[in-house]
Design an enzyme around this catalytic site. Structure first.
Site, PDB file in Angstrom:
ATOM      1  CB  CYS A 158      -1.000  -0.044   1.156  1.00  0.00           C
ATOM      2  SG  CYS A 158      -2.466   0.932   0.791  1.00  0.00           S
ATOM      3  CG  HIS A 206      -3.781  -3.494   3.079  1.00  0.00           C
ATOM      4  ND1 HIS A 206      -2.714  -3.082   3.842  1.00  0.00           N
ATOM      5  CD2 HIS A 206      -4.376  -2.377   2.633  1.00  0.00           C
ATOM      6  CE1 HIS A 206      -2.680  -1.756   3.868  1.00  0.00           C
ATOM      7  NE2 HIS A 206      -3.681  -1.305   3.140  1.00  0.00           N
ATOM      8  CD  GLU A 244      -1.602  -6.259   5.139  1.00  0.00           C
ATOM      9  OE1 GLU A 244      -1.283  -6.518   3.967  1.00  0.00           O
ATOM     10  OE2 GLU A 244      -1.809  -5.099   5.549  1.00  0.00           O
TER      11      GLU A 244
HETATM   12  N1  GLN Z   1      -2.027   6.804   2.648  1.00  0.00           N
HETATM   13  C1  GLN Z   1      -2.054   6.035   1.449  1.00  0.00           C
HETATM   14  C2  GLN Z   1      -3.381   6.155   0.711  1.00  0.00           C
HETATM   15  O1  GLN Z   1      -4.352   6.559   1.279  1.00  0.00           O
HETATM   16  C3  GLN Z   1      -1.761   4.570   1.751  1.00  0.00           C
HETATM   17  C4  GLN Z   1      -2.799   3.916   2.588  1.00  0.00           C
HETATM   18  C5  GLN Z   1      -2.323   2.615   3.176  1.00  0.00           C
HETATM   19  O2  GLN Z   1      -1.145   2.343   3.213  1.00  0.00           O
HETATM   20  N2  GLN Z   1      -3.248   1.830   3.706  1.00  0.00           N
HETATM   21  O3  GLN Z   1      -3.475   5.824  -0.434  1.00  0.00           O
END
Ligand code: GLN
Length: 534
Positions: A381, A507, A509
């Site tokens: 992410c 994600h 995970e």
């Molecule tokens: N802050 C970044 C976004 O909003 C990444 C978000 C995250 O890592 N969950 O895209």
């Protein structure tokens, strides 16, 4: 008919109600029963999505995009129960629904009150999960008995037994039996007091699960049974686990908790077979090799902020019969050119998700170090967004490349908001959330790791790779190996010239289990093992 188990906690918070509930779910599933799990959190936020990881630990995302308590992560890792937004309610969510009904006039002129309206709303939320294909619902009540905000939940579960019959409900109370060094003995009084508080509310626990550092004596168990009005065999010891949380269900089964539940609820269950679980534990406790992975993030000081990442790394270790030693590194400590001093000797570097500017420079340094030294790198992410920024700045010469989350005026917004996110002002539940499909490019590292060209992963972010830069990145050796099915959104990036450099916008995970490691984590750990030379 669906039976109900209610799990409450006493004495102190953080006793591991979530783990105990998940372990119960795992044991009952391994007896052939269809289980559902659910948690109530007595705070006023509508969901934990707006809370800082320092406050609350990780926000766990479900397939349907619900942002939930991290205990739901335990539920998914320990069981196969399907989870949805009906599996996590906060007081905020309960009240939000009541207030909306009140505004619509659905209470027909009544005064809306905690009893019966809030308690009815809670009971409806519990009933929602029942059905012909569900044998048992395990409902965990967050917080500790004695908390003012938890009262409506305890009242609701008290009423629940009246509604469906006491034989169909079971109350399990988790308590602490502290060992007092100065006195040289363990104490039962906090447990007595806590059960006393439950009884005052009208709930007599059927089973007490006692968290303890040391083995409890038979005499102590008898004393607790007598003073707390439960059967002796219903006093179950749950001793602290030295190695792994995955030992918890095994030890609960050795203390015959599943047998007791099956008997008390009259469940038609099969004999317990947990050989799969014992096998994974055996791998965990007897690894063939060790690898060290650095997790470089900004919420490192909170042990639960990257919970699912740490778990997924452990699962990948299990898959490779290896122990993954995680070095938790605060990205703020990695200053310009200092990556080597902090990261020397690691076999893999993972940069997890996050929000905001703080800690970003250190993450960029860690990524540069991994990229230049051929150390396996896995970005998740914000980790992908940082990998893109690092490449743009240090390889493509775009010195001011940035994400507009940090610099709205950059001339090179390599990561930015999509139009659909521009006008959003509400913070709660408005990110790109939940399961999205991804088309994985044939022959890429991602495809080899997944073993397929179609992946489905959970998301939680607002910002995206800016596709206007795609061609320039490709010309510079970057590969976009995963996109949304229409090809518009970048989901996975990698560097073919590097032994293992891959980052994902999703994600992964959240979809890893101890019995089924996530393929990307498994592939990352495999590369780390190769790097370590083991
Ligand atoms: N802050 C970044 C976004 O909003 C990444 C978000 C995250 O890592 N969950 O895209």
């Amino acid at each position: 008919m669906t039976k109900h188990i209610f799990v409450t906690g006493g004495v102190v918070s953080s006793l591991g109600k979530g783990l105990t509930s998940a372990s119960l779910g795992m044991l009952l599933e391994h007896r052939g029963l269809k289980v559902r799990l659910q948690k109530f959190d007595p705070y006023l936020n509508v969901d934990p999505g707006t809370m800082s990881p320092y406050q609350h630990g990780e926000v766990y995302v479900l397939d349907d995009g619900a942002e939930t308590d991290l205990d739901l992560g335990h539920y998914e890792r320990f069981t196969n129960a399907p989870l949805s937004r009906d599996c996590n309610f906060t007081t905020g969510k309960i009240y939000q629904s009541i207030i909306q009904k009140e505004r619509r006039g659905e209470y027909l002129g009544q005064t809306v009150q905690v009893i019966p309206h809030v308690t009815d709303e809670i009971k409806n939320a519990i009933r929602k999960l029942s059905g012909p294909d569900v044998d048992v619902i395990i409902t965990e009540i967050g917080g500790t008995v004695g908390d003012i905000e938890g009262l409506p939940y305890l009242e609701a579960i008290r009423q629940f037994a009246l509604d469906i019959g006491k034989n169909n409900c079971l109350y399990i109370h988790l308590t602490l039996v502290p060992y007092l060094k100065a006195a040289g003995e363990a104490k039962t009084k906090p447990t007595q007091t806590s059960v006393g508080q439950m009884r005052q509310i009208g709930v007599q626990p059927d089973i007490l699960v006692c968290r303890t550092e040391r083995e409890m004596s038979e005499e102590m168990k008898q004393k607790i049974a007598l003073f707390c009005n439960v059967e002796r065999r219903a006093v179950i010891e749950e001793r602290d686990k030295e190695f792994s949380i995955y030992e918890v269900p095994i030890s609960l089964s050795e203390n015959k908790l599943d047998e007791l539940i099956v008997e008390k609820l009259g469940l038609a269950a099969q004999p317990l077979d947990i050989s799969d679980w014992k096998a994974l534990l055996n791998r965990l406790l007897n690894p063939r090799q060790e690898v060290t992975v650095a997790v470089v993030g900004k919420y490192i000081s909170h042990s639960d902020a990257y919970k699912s990442i740490y778990e997924a790394l452990e699962h990948a270790g299990i898959a490779h019969h290896s122990r993954v030693i995680v070095r938790r590194i605060d990205s703020e400590e990695i200053e310009d050119g200092k990556a080597e001093a902090i990261l020397a000797g690691v076999d893999g570097i993972l940069v997890p998700g996050g929000f905001g500017y703080r800690g970003i420079p250190g993450k960029l340094e860690a990524i540069r170090y991994a990229r230049e030294r051929g150390i396996p790198f896995f970005g998740i992410c914000l980790g992908l967004q940082c990998a893109v920024i690092e490449y743009a700045r240090n390889v493509m010469g775009l010195a001011d490349a940035n994400t507009t989350e940090i610099d709205q005026t950059t001339r090179n917004p390599v990561v930015c908001l999509l139009d659909e996110q521009f006008s959003i002002t509400d913070m709660g539940g408005t990110m790109r959330l939940g399961l999205y499909p991804c088309k994985v490019e044939e022959g890429s590292l991602a495809q080899r790791s997944y073993g397929t060209t179609e992946a489905n992963e959970r998301h939680r972010h607002r910002y995206e790779f800016n596709s206007a830069y795609r061609a320039r990145f490709e010309e510079n050796g970057f590969r976009f190996s995963g996109t949304s099915p229409d090809g518009q959104l970048v989901e996975i990036v990698e560097l073919p010239s590097h032994p293992w450099f891959l980052a994902v916008q999703c994600h992964p995970e959240f979809r890893s289990k101890p019995t089924r490691a996530h393929p990307l984590f498994a592939s990352f750990i495999s590369a780390a093992i190769t790097h370590s030379g083991n």
